[in-house]
Design an enzyme around this catalytic site. Sequence first.
Site, PDB file in Angstrom:
ATOM      1  N   ARG A  97     -11.950   7.249  42.096  1.00  0.00           N
ATOM      2  CA  ARG A  97     -12.447   6.816  40.795  1.00  0.00           C
ATOM      3  C   ARG A  97     -13.942   6.508  40.806  1.00  0.00           C
ATOM      4  NH1 ARG A  97      -9.292   3.210  36.298  1.00  0.00           N
ATOM      5  NH2 ARG A  97     -10.928   3.280  34.734  1.00  0.00           N
ATOM      6  N   LYS A 106      -9.144   0.195  32.488  1.00  0.00           N
ATOM      7  CA  LYS A 106     -10.088  -0.880  32.844  1.00  0.00           C
ATOM      8  C   LYS A 106     -10.322  -1.717  31.600  1.00  0.00           C
ATOM      9  CE  LYS A 106     -13.063   0.698  36.609  1.00  0.00           C
ATOM     10  NZ  LYS A 106     -14.431   1.147  36.980  1.00  0.00           N
ATOM     11  N   LYS A 148     -11.081  12.681  33.324  1.00  0.00           N
ATOM     12  CA  LYS A 148     -10.835  11.247  33.500  1.00  0.00           C
ATOM     13  C   LYS A 148      -9.356  10.991  33.798  1.00  0.00           C
ATOM     14  CE  LYS A 148     -11.863   6.724  32.762  1.00  0.00           C
ATOM     15  NZ  LYS A 148     -12.731   5.684  32.332  1.00  0.00           N
ATOM     16  N   HIS A 189     -24.463   5.883  37.010  1.00  0.00           N
ATOM     17  CA  HIS A 189     -24.271   4.536  36.474  1.00  0.00           C
ATOM     18  C   HIS A 189     -24.990   3.431  37.251  1.00  0.00           C
ATOM     19  CE1 HIS A 189     -21.483   6.500  33.857  1.00  0.00           C
ATOM     20  NE2 HIS A 189     -21.103   5.378  33.294  1.00  0.00           N
ATOM     21  N   HIS A 244     -25.607   3.103  26.031  1.00  0.00           N
ATOM     22  CA  HIS A 244     -25.107   3.310  27.391  1.00  0.00           C
ATOM     23  C   HIS A 244     -25.364   4.751  27.861  1.00  0.00           C
ATOM     24  CE1 HIS A 244     -22.411   2.973  30.830  1.00  0.00           C
ATOM     25  NE2 HIS A 244     -21.733   3.998  30.397  1.00  0.00           N
ATOM     26  N   ASN A 282     -18.737   6.892  38.418  1.00  0.00           N
ATOM     27  CA  ASN A 282     -19.972   6.111  38.324  1.00  0.00           C
ATOM     28  C   ASN A 282     -21.222   6.972  38.499  1.00  0.00           C
ATOM     29  OD1 ASN A 282     -18.523   3.805  37.910  1.00  0.00           O
ATOM     30  ND2 ASN A 282     -18.537   3.179  40.063  1.00  0.00           N
ATOM     31  N   HIS A 312     -26.923   1.305  34.707  1.00  0.00           N
ATOM     32  CA  HIS A 312     -26.641  -0.090  34.363  1.00  0.00           C
ATOM     33  C   HIS A 312     -27.910  -0.942  34.467  1.00  0.00           C
ATOM     34  CE1 HIS A 312     -22.090   0.370  35.315  1.00  0.00           C
ATOM     35  NE2 HIS A 312     -22.324   0.508  34.026  1.00  0.00           N
ATOM     36  N   GLU A 364      -9.675   2.123  41.596  1.00  0.00           N
ATOM     37  CA  GLU A 364     -10.978   2.452  42.183  1.00  0.00           C
ATOM     38  C   GLU A 364     -11.021   2.164  43.683  1.00  0.00           C
ATOM     39  OE1 GLU A 364     -14.215   1.839  39.411  1.00  0.00           O
ATOM     40  OE2 GLU A 364     -15.613   1.641  41.073  1.00  0.00           O
TER      41      GLU A 364
END
Length: 370
Positions: free
Chosen positions: A251, A153, A237, A258, A274, A255, A262, A247
């Site tokens: 995948r 990514k 991973k 997340h 993060h 998240n 986020h 994704e």
Amino acid sequence: MTSDDAVEATADGTTRITVNGDRPYDVTIGRGILIDTLRAEVRDDVRKILLVHQPSMSFAADQIRQALSEGERQVLLAEIPDAEDGKRVEVASFCWQVMGQADFTRTDLVIGFGGGAVTDLAGFVAATWLRGVEIIQLPTSVLGMVDAGIGGKTGINTNEGKNLVGAFWPPRAVICDLELLDSLSTNERIAGFAEVVKAGFIWYPEILDLVEADPQIAIDPTSPAFRRCIELAIQMKARVVGEDLREAGLREVLNYGHTLGHAIEYNERYQWRHGAAVSVGMMFAAELSRLAGRLSDEAVERHRTVLGLLGLPITYRSSSWKSLLATMRRDKKARGAMLRFVVLDDIGRPTVMQAPDESLLFAAYQEIGE
Ligand code: GLY
């Protein structure tokens, strides 16, 4: 998930984990391995290398430049701003300019040397130059090694949001030299460990056992237990993105923590690390799983224990719920999606919950509010 399929050490003391897909590649892990592994990975016919690095890596970048400058090969250094400041189109444009002026061809190579923001930007530059040149990623942070540097990514931010422009562009190789972590601050290593324990919650519970056995585990990157955790997180991973690069399904489990994480990062104007935001997000996702009747009280408590032992945050301001919810909704809308949360049916068994009831979300948030 068991970890017996996990990682294999090679005779030279490195560990190699293959990421499958259309163009399989290896992640090599070890200590003091950077230059030798890099030399072995760079093809003989590469004439130009763009080495993209953050300012704190300029001394090491120069050592890499010297080590790779053989014969007619030229290594160009592109120093870019640290963290999210580096993920701007102006910075990508600066890299394209350096490449253009050096007649950088399709058989040449980009190297990303830095934290997650640097590897994201360098990957994007490689993905876009002449519709794609090879990239080798050299992550220098825990987060970069177990997450951002692996999986292809790549991207930059725009004024409207993070990672809105980018491409899936798997690297040719990833080299994780754990010695690079020795000089990081303890806080940075601990924050990076949030992504490591995420791998424990969604895939390899052995990581949780290791943290419970030694709460100081994130402090010492020279210890075998630290390395084992990093290797397991990388293996997780590798398996996930090897199966689902784009994704389309699996995948999404990455998240975990997340969606709220986020929103917390945004709410904190990106002043929180993060991993710290993801830690609160995982605690929330665990409570959400429990309230939805999926996850046991013990498994939720295990989140509290493991994240707490590491010194990661597990609560957030109660008064922030409305703005966090609005941010989560806006973020999803920008990506044309409904609100979705990765939740757990058990430790190691993630699944996706789509458009949950707002009252359920609020109830879960009250469990982590302070
Ligand atoms: N960091 C999440 C992913 O690579 O999909």
